[in-house]
Enzyme design. Sequence first.
Site, PDB file in Angstrom:
ATOM      1  N   ASP A   1       0.835  -1.205   0.000  1.00 22.16           N
ATOM      2  CA  ASP A   1       0.000   0.000   0.000  1.00 22.16           C
ATOM      3  C   ASP A   1       0.871   1.258   0.000  1.00 22.16           C
ATOM      4  O   ASP A   1       1.968   1.250   0.549  1.00 22.16           O
ATOM      5  CB  ASP A   1      -0.908  -0.033   1.244  1.00 22.16           C
ATOM      6  CG  ASP A   1      -2.089   0.906   1.106  1.00 22.16           C
ATOM      7  OD1 ASP A   1      -2.275   1.503   0.017  1.00 22.16           O
ATOM      8  OD2 ASP A   1      -2.832   1.058   2.089  1.00 22.16           O
TER       9      ASP A   1
ATOM     10  N   HIS B   1       2.886   2.928  -8.946  1.00 23.08           N
ATOM     11  CA  HIS B   1       2.737   1.475  -9.140  1.00 23.08           C
ATOM     12  C   HIS B   1       3.972   0.894  -9.836  1.00 23.08           C
ATOM     13  O   HIS B   1       4.448  -0.180  -9.486  1.00 23.08           O
ATOM     14  CB  HIS B   1       1.481   1.164  -9.951  1.00 23.08           C
ATOM     15  CG  HIS B   1       0.208   1.591  -9.267  1.00 23.08           C
ATOM     16  ND1 HIS B   1      -0.028   1.363  -7.935  1.00 23.08           N
ATOM     17  CD2 HIS B   1      -0.890   2.249  -9.732  1.00 23.08           C
ATOM     18  CE1 HIS B   1      -1.220   1.855  -7.609  1.00 23.08           C
ATOM     19  NE2 HIS B   1      -1.756   2.397  -8.679  1.00 23.08           N
TER      20      HIS B   1
ATOM     21  N   LEU C   1      10.838 -21.155  -3.990  1.00 20.69           N
ATOM     22  CA  LEU C   1       9.828 -20.234  -3.445  1.00 20.69           C
ATOM     23  C   LEU C   1       8.508 -20.329  -4.217  1.00 20.69           C
ATOM     24  O   LEU C   1       8.501 -20.299  -5.449  1.00 20.69           O
ATOM     25  CB  LEU C   1      10.355 -18.787  -3.541  1.00 20.69           C
ATOM     26  CG  LEU C   1       9.352 -17.683  -3.192  1.00 20.69           C
ATOM     27  CD1 LEU C   1       9.059 -17.659  -1.688  1.00 20.69           C
ATOM     28  CD2 LEU C   1       9.878 -16.312  -3.637  1.00 20.69           C
TER      29      LEU C   1
END
Length: 245
Positions: free
Chosen positions: A25, A42, A136
């Site tokens: 955020d 972004h 991962l």
Amino acid sequence: MTRFEKLKSQIDPKKLPNHIAVIMDGNGRWAKKKGAGRLYGHKNGVESVRAIVEASVEIGLKYLTIYAFSTENWSRPEDEVKGLLKLILDSLVNEIDQMSKNNIVVRFIGSNDNLSLEYQKKIQDECKKSWNNTGLNFNIAMNYGGRLELIDAIKEMMPEIISGDINKDNLDEKIFEKYLYTSDIPDPDFMVRTSGEKRLSNFLIWQSAYTELYFTDILWPDFKKEAFLEAILDFQNRNRRFGGV
Ligand code: FPP
């Protein structure tokens, strides 16, 4: 020794969270502070994604899930929505080979509603390139909403209840979880949210019942490897009781 190496040396591999979920955020506020548009925030946020994915590989994390686009995000201005959809797909296309080389398994979780078939297929085709990997597990929550996930699960399960394949008296959490988008992903032990907001915002609401929460004022594009390790060190000092004593 760099600051990252120093922090890394403090991490106890035996107390590493198994699954870290991240609410990224503050991109908009970061861009505004720089006098730029939201998409600029972004784009810089993608650099932070790269940083925490790299850090996750370096410390041997098993699962990392990021909240890239929520079902609520459709209500943003059309330009921002279009820009985000493109940024997410472009980032995937640009990074998939490098991620695959690092043995990362990439998956998207979320709803297909409102996403074109072409978009869904492109995402699927890129992700598939990584599905033989064993390192991962990197999950990207895209068009994700926790409440919608629960409704979708019920819709999937209902025919089996009606047919009697599932006896409703036997329905328990384990059976129900098989119908969630996260059916093969363990619950997150640790959730990080940046930018000072202290909410879950409909992210993994079923899965986070016992998750440790961590909030930092750092805006997402400024959240890099060191901040990620600091958060993990905070987690390692916590005492998890799961309702026991
Ligand atoms: C929240 O900041 C951020 C988002 C809604 C989008 C995050 C998406 C990315 C960083 C792209 C992810 C890319 C990959 C690799 C999948 P905000 O816009 O709510 O910020 P604000 O609260 O300051 O306005």
